[in-house]
Design a protein around this motif. Structure first.
Motif, PDB file in Angstrom:
ATOM      1  N   TYR A  34     -18.439  22.195   9.334  1.00 11.31           N
ATOM      2  CA  TYR A  34     -18.307  21.495   8.054  1.00 11.31           C
ATOM      3  C   TYR A  34     -18.111  22.479   6.905  1.00 11.31           C
ATOM      4  O   TYR A  34     -17.270  22.261   6.012  1.00 11.31           O
ATOM      5  N   LEU A  35     -18.861  23.573   6.923  1.00 10.09           N
ATOM      6  CA  LEU A  35     -18.706  24.578   5.866  1.00 10.09           C
ATOM      7  C   LEU A  35     -17.314  25.192   5.903  1.00 10.09           C
ATOM      8  O   LEU A  35     -16.708  25.437   4.852  1.00 10.09           O
ATOM      9  N   TYR A  36     -16.799  25.427   7.093  1.00  9.92           N
ATOM     10  CA  TYR A  36     -15.454  25.993   7.224  1.00  9.92           C
ATOM     11  C   TYR A  36     -14.409  25.073   6.608  1.00  9.92           C
ATOM     12  O   TYR A  36     -13.566  25.510   5.804  1.00  9.92           O
ATOM     13  N   TRP A  37     -14.444  23.785   6.966  1.00  6.26           N
ATOM     14  CA  TRP A  37     -13.420  22.861   6.490  1.00  6.26           C
ATOM     15  C   TRP A  37     -13.546  22.574   4.992  1.00  6.26           C
ATOM     16  O   TRP A  37     -12.529  22.456   4.290  1.00  6.26           O
ATOM     17  N   ILE A  38     -14.758  22.491   4.492  1.00  9.46           N
ATOM     18  CA  ILE A  38     -14.944  22.241   3.051  1.00  9.46           C
ATOM     19  C   ILE A  38     -14.469  23.440   2.249  1.00  9.46           C
ATOM     20  O   ILE A  38     -13.772  23.300   1.230  1.00  9.46           O
ATOM     21  N   ARG A  39     -14.796  24.639   2.699  1.00  6.15           N
ATOM     22  CA  ARG A  39     -14.330  25.852   2.019  1.00  6.15           C
ATOM     23  C   ARG A  39     -12.800  25.940   2.086  1.00  6.15           C
ATOM     24  O   ARG A  39     -12.133  26.266   1.091  1.00  6.15           O
ATOM     25  N   PHE A  40     -12.244  25.633   3.242  1.00  7.25           N
ATOM     26  CA  PHE A  40     -10.796  25.661   3.437  1.00  7.25           C
ATOM     27  C   PHE A  40     -10.127  24.656   2.497  1.00  7.25           C
ATOM     28  O   PHE A  40      -9.128  24.960   1.832  1.00  7.25           O
ATOM     29  N   PHE A  41     -10.687  23.456   2.412  1.00  9.43           N
ATOM     30  CA  PHE A  41     -10.134  22.399   1.572  1.00  9.43           C
ATOM     31  C   PHE A  41     -10.125  22.809   0.098  1.00  9.43           C
ATOM     32  O   PHE A  41      -9.117  22.633  -0.613  1.00  9.43           O
ATOM     33  N   ILE A  42     -11.211  23.393  -0.380  1.00 10.19           N
ATOM     34  CA  ILE A  42     -11.313  23.788  -1.790  1.00 10.19           C
ATOM     35  C   ILE A  42     -10.316  24.897  -2.108  1.00 10.19           C
ATOM     36  O   ILE A  42      -9.620  24.859  -3.125  1.00 10.19           O
ATOM     37  N   ARG A  43     -10.245  25.892  -1.216  1.00 10.03           N
ATOM     38  CA  ARG A  43      -9.327  27.013  -1.459  1.00 10.03           C
ATOM     39  C   ARG A  43      -7.868  26.574  -1.368  1.00 10.03           C
ATOM     40  O   ARG A  43      -7.029  27.020  -2.152  1.00 10.03           O
ATOM     41  N   TRP A  44      -7.571  25.705  -0.396  1.00 10.97           N
ATOM     42  CA  TRP A  44      -6.197  25.229  -0.261  1.00 10.97           C
ATOM     43  C   TRP A  44      -5.794  24.416  -1.487  1.00 10.97           C
ATOM     44  O   TRP A  44      -4.669  24.565  -2.004  1.00 10.97           O
ATOM     45  N   SER A  45      -6.697  23.571  -1.973  1.00 13.65           N
ATOM     46  CA  SER A  45      -6.412  22.759  -3.170  1.00 13.65           C
ATOM     47  C   SER A  45      -6.159  23.650  -4.372  1.00 13.65           C
ATOM     48  O   SER A  45      -5.325  23.332  -5.231  1.00 13.65           O
ATOM     49  N   ALA A  46      -6.875  24.774  -4.441  1.00  9.15           N
ATOM     50  CA  ALA A  46      -6.688  25.698  -5.561  1.00  9.15           C
ATOM     51  C   ALA A  46      -5.294  26.313  -5.543  1.00  9.15           C
ATOM     52  O   ALA A  46      -4.661  26.494  -6.594  1.00  9.15           O
ATOM     53  N   THR A  47      -4.786  26.617  -4.344  1.00  6.99           N
ATOM     54  CA  THR A  47      -3.445  27.194  -4.254  1.00  6.99           C
ATOM     55  C   THR A  47      -2.376  26.169  -4.629  1.00  6.99           C
ATOM     56  O   THR A  47      -1.306  26.543  -5.118  1.00  6.99           O
ATOM     57  N   GLN A  48      -2.658  24.892  -4.400  1.00  9.67           N
ATOM     58  CA  GLN A  48      -1.685  23.852  -4.721  1.00  9.67           C
ATOM     59  C   GLN A  48      -1.648  23.513  -6.213  1.00  9.67           C
ATOM     60  O   GLN A  48      -0.602  23.167  -6.752  1.00  9.67           O
ATOM     61  N   SER A  49      -2.808  23.616  -6.874  1.00  6.90           N
ATOM     62  CA  SER A  49      -2.898  23.209  -8.284  1.00  6.90           C
ATOM     63  C   SER A  49      -2.873  24.394  -9.241  1.00  6.90           C
ATOM     64  O   SER A  49      -2.832  24.206 -10.460  1.00  6.90           O
ATOM     65  N   GLY A  50      -2.939  25.611  -8.688  1.00  6.29           N
ATOM     66  CA  GLY A  50      -2.907  26.787  -9.557  1.00  6.29           C
ATOM     67  C   GLY A  50      -4.256  27.180 -10.110  1.00  6.29           C
ATOM     68  O   GLY A  50      -4.334  28.002 -11.022  1.00  6.29           O
TER      69      GLY A  50
END
Length: 335
Positions: A34-50
């Motif tokens: 769960y920690l892996y996917w939540i961290r991945f989701f937050i970081r990926w969203s940051a790359t998409q929104s700048g």
């Protein structure tokens, strides 16, 4: 925060996830996933929104885009895709206390139902003949009882009943207990393993090492319970390790990869070309029981399946293996 749940003490998001996972008594493996996917989701969203945004600020489009990326770009399996979605649902519902309507509308990918790989009795015998030591005993135990890998690894002294020839499997999948048979042929080897474990336990007590891990709040209620013989591992690790949750150095059970590596070598040595994992021993156990005439309800209970439909997959294996339906080609050539 979810209504009815205690207030979170942590301020950082990932620490809050850890806190809630542990409050709900999820496994360490689930916590890490769960920690892996939540961290991945937050970081990926940051790359998409700048820029980095808190999950509260993200909307359904962000979650759907993330899940689509996993499926289309990363080409993850359906089970991995479902795990990522479960992690996000846990974040929003259990940690942030947000149960938005769109969370219920995100579809889960359908997992492909596959016939499990099953070994014949001769193949199992050939495989086990290539193994030795404690890994051979573990492999025989898993095949002889149908236990899952971690169920065998986490076996405690108190749960092996030689008199009744039974093993109690504690907190298995779904946090359920069940009873399986103790194979008569394994009793002598298990008694020797028990003596080896006893020697290790006594050595640990002499140097006053920390006791073994015990479930949930049992250690708080009974501080010395982890030091007792009954709670010691049947298959203790030869080395100490640091508990990633408590930070306490103690003796863990045998590392699961040790059996996985030994089994892989044995498969190659036995010349078996089928895909084989430790779980294949469990599949073979169920299939061979049904093949010998054991009723499916008994097999269901031994495996710990909640629904008999899960156990029914082994009847499909039997239909293929026994050649129950004759091919029309055979009838044609016999004329």
């Amino acid at each position: 925060m979810k209504p009815g749940a205690p207030s979170l003490q942590s301020t950082r998001l990932l620490d809050q996830v850890r806190e809630r996972v542990r409050y709900m008594h999820y496994s360490l493996k689930t916590e890490k996933a769960y920690l892996y996917w939540i961290r991945f989701f937050i970081r990926w969203s940051a790359t998409q929104s700048g820029g980095m945004r808190h999950p509260r600020e993200l909307v359904v489009a962000d979650v759907e885009a993330f899940l689509s990326m996993l499926a289309n770009e990363r080409k993850v399996s359906a089970s991995t895709h479902n795990q990522a979605l479960s992690a996000l649902l846990f974040l929003y519902r259990e940690v942030l206390g947000i149960d938005l309507p769109w969370l219920n509308n995100i579809g889960r990918p359908q997992q492909t139902k596959r016939i499990p790989s099953v070994l014949t009795k001769d193949e199992v015998a050939g495989l086990l003949a290539q193994m030795d030591g404690v890994t051979a005993l573990l492999a025989r135990l898993l095949y002889g009882t149908g236990m899952r890998l971690m169920e065998g690894m986490r076996l405690r002294i108190k749960d092996v009943d030689f008199e009744r020839q039974a093993i109690i499997v504690r907190e298995a999948k779904g946090s359920k207990d069940r009873v399986v048979m103790l194979p008569r042929s394994l009793a002598p080897a298990l008694r020797l393993q028990l003596l080896a474990a006893r020697a290790q336990w006594e050595a640990d007590r002499q140097v006053q090492r920390g006791g073994v891990e015990v479930p949930h709040a049992l250690a708080s209620k009974y501080p010395k319970v982890g030091d007792t013989w009954g709670w010691f591992w049947m298959f203790p690790s030869p080395t100490l390790s640091v508990d990633p949750r408590s930070g306490v150095e103690r003796r863990h059970h045998l590392y699961e990869e040790r059996l996985q590596r030994a089994l892989k070598k044995a498969v190659a040595a036995a010349g078996i070309v089928k895909p084989v994992s430790v779980h294949t021993l469990r599949h073979s156990f169920a299939t061979h029981l049904l093949q010998s005439g054991t009723d499916i309800r008994t097999v269901q209970e031994l495996l710990g399946h909640s629904d008999v439909s899960t156990t029914m997959i082994y009847t499909h294996v039997l239909k293929v293996a026994t050649g129950g339906t004759a091919s029309p080609l055979d009838a044609l050539l016999s004329v």
